[in-house]
Write a protein that holds these residues in place. Structure first.
Motif, PDB file in Angstrom:
ATOM      1  N   ASP A   1       0.813  -1.214   0.000  1.00 16.47           N
ATOM      2  CA  ASP A   1       0.000   0.000   0.000  1.00 16.47           C
ATOM      3  C   ASP A   1       0.848   1.266   0.000  1.00 16.47           C
ATOM      4  OD1 ASP A   1       0.820  -0.805   2.630  1.00 16.47           O
ATOM      5  OD2 ASP A   1      -0.530   0.705   3.468  1.00 16.47           O
ATOM      6  N   VAL A   2       2.164   1.133   0.030  1.00 14.34           N
ATOM      7  CA  VAL A   2       3.067   2.277   0.040  1.00 14.34           C
ATOM      8  C   VAL A   2       3.771   2.373  -1.308  1.00 14.34           C
ATOM      9  CG1 VAL A   2       5.144   3.264   1.091  1.00 14.34           C
ATOM     10  CG2 VAL A   2       3.436   2.145   2.539  1.00 14.34           C
ATOM     11  N   ASP A   3       3.583   3.489  -2.014  1.00  8.71           N
ATOM     12  CA  ASP A   3       4.260   3.670  -3.306  1.00  8.71           C
ATOM     13  C   ASP A   3       5.012   4.987  -3.383  1.00  8.71           C
ATOM     14  OD1 ASP A   3       2.194   5.474  -3.503  1.00  8.71           O
ATOM     15  OD2 ASP A   3       1.166   4.441  -5.138  1.00  8.71           O
ATOM     16  N   THR A   4       5.117   5.690  -2.254  1.00  5.17           N
ATOM     17  CA  THR A   4       5.816   6.980  -2.234  1.00  5.17           C
ATOM     18  C   THR A   4       7.182   6.888  -1.572  1.00  5.17           C
ATOM     19  OG1 THR A   4       4.717   7.563  -0.160  1.00  5.17           O
ATOM     20  CG2 THR A   4       3.651   8.260  -2.212  1.00  5.17           C
ATOM     21  N   ALA A   5       7.559   5.711  -1.098  1.00  7.18           N
ATOM     22  CA  ALA A   5       8.841   5.540  -0.405  1.00  7.18           C
ATOM     23  C   ALA A   5       9.271   4.089  -0.531  1.00  7.18           C
ATOM     24  CB  ALA A   5       8.703   5.937   1.074  1.00  7.18           C
ATOM     25  N   ASP A   6      10.480   3.807  -0.063  1.00  9.84           N
ATOM     26  CA  ASP A   6      10.967   2.432  -0.019  1.00  9.84           C
ATOM     27  C   ASP A   6       9.998   1.602   0.819  1.00  9.84           C
ATOM     28  OD1 ASP A   6      12.359   0.078   0.189  1.00  9.84           O
ATOM     29  OD2 ASP A   6      13.967   0.897   1.444  1.00  9.84           O
ATOM     30  N   ASN A   7       9.394   0.591   0.229  1.00  7.87           N
ATOM     31  CA  ASN A   7       8.372  -0.168   0.952  1.00  7.87           C
ATOM     32  C   ASN A   7       8.850  -1.532   1.429  1.00  7.87           C
ATOM     33  OD1 ASN A   7       8.447  -1.601  -1.450  1.00  7.87           O
ATOM     34  ND2 ASN A   7       6.283  -1.279  -1.965  1.00  7.87           N
TER      35      ASN A   7
END
Length: 306
Positions: A41-47
């Motif tokens: 669910d995270v696509d703005t940072a290193d996930n």
């Protein structure tokens, strides 16, 4: 040899503290990959978040991992215990939320699915961490110790004023599938008074009487009561295995916990790795492998937790 899953498995559930619905998928990984979590669910940072002791963000109620970008994965202890208990060193754990689902409050559903999918050996030898010197940390009355041992074993003591739990002690070797048979179905537990405080603080929003054993003085409020008369101390041992799995390799050591919890166990690992003289990394021989969690699992073990 190192091990991974034969095929991927998925789970749907709710985060214990967040109350958020979450889907989690555990996939096979190549040798030497280790255990990693990916927040889909995270696509703005290193996930990607490594399942390692030095990625732990100190919290009192669960084990939370955080990467350099500030991306977190909470309540990893039960799935880490299941992976370690099944002898799985390499896997990618993907989830679409901030917290691993609590499921029934134990590791049993993870273990059952892993064993049903199959655990396979890989072409690379596994490593073990042999503890060479006694390491001890304390926090008030709580104490956690690692000391040299030729097997991996856990000893735990707890003491609660609620008569439903009281004082409990247990010691056991984790070899030969003991985690699967003896510990993996033991659920998290808490006092009703603590539930009320956590709810007031915006925590335990996904908790209920079906995914935790709740006690109030002499009464067990969860339907069906305890699965074991000493389920509480068994669950503390389960938690300890999951937290110790963040060492990055199986341990040859005796862990002793006296009223200890997630944060203190992580403090213990940090103390262990602070001095290279405390441990040695060894290639796992077949003789050593037989002494570790996940060795000699059979279909009968799977039926016990199905």
């Amino acid at each position: 040899m190192q091990k991974t899953l034969r095929s991927r498995v998925s789970f749907d559930g709710t985060g214990l503290h967040s109350g958020c619905a979450v889907r989690i998928t555990v996939s096979p990984a190549s040798a030497n990959y280790g255990i990693w979590f990916r927040r889909t669910d995270v696509d703005t940072a290193d996930n990607l978040v490594a399942a390692r002791w030095n990625q732990v963000e100190r919290t009192p109620l669960c084990t939370r991992l955080v990467n350099d970008a500030g991306v977190t994965v909470s309540t990893v202890e039960h799935i880490m215990a299941a992976l370690a208990g099944c002898g799985i060193q390499n896997a990618l754990v993907e989830l679409d939320g901030p917290e691993v689902p609590i499921l029934d409050g134990s590791s049993a559903q993870f273990v059952s699915a892993f064993l049903a999918a199959g655990v396979v050996e890989q072409a690379e030898p596994a490593q073990v961490l042999r503890v060479l010197r006694r390491v001890e940390v304390t926090d008030g009355e709580a104490r956690a110790v690692l000391q040299p041992s030729d097997i991996f074993e856990i000893a735990f003591d707890i003491s609660f004023s609620d008569e439903a739990i009281g004082t409990q002690s247990k010691t056991m070797s984790l070899a030969n599938g003991a985690f699967v048979r003896e510990l993996c179905d033991s659920r998290t537990f808490c006092r009703q008074a603590d539930v009320d405080k956590m709810r007031a603080a915006g925590l335990a929003l996904g908790g209920n009487y079906r995914n935790a054993v709740v006690v109030d003085g002499p009464r067990v409020l969860s339907p069906g009561g305890f699965r074991h008369t000493d389920e509480a101390v068994r669950h503390k041992m389960l938690d300890a295995l999951g937290d110790l799995a963040l060492a990055g390799a199986p341990l040859l050591a005796r862990y002793t916990g006296d009223k200890s919890g997630h944060s203190l166990t992580n403090t213990l690992l940090r103390a262990l790795f602070a001095d290279p003289a405390n441990y040695a990394v060894e290639t796992c021989t077949p003789q050593l492998a037989a002494l570790l969690p996940g060795a000699n699992l059979h279909a009968a073990d799977m039926r016990l937790v199905a």
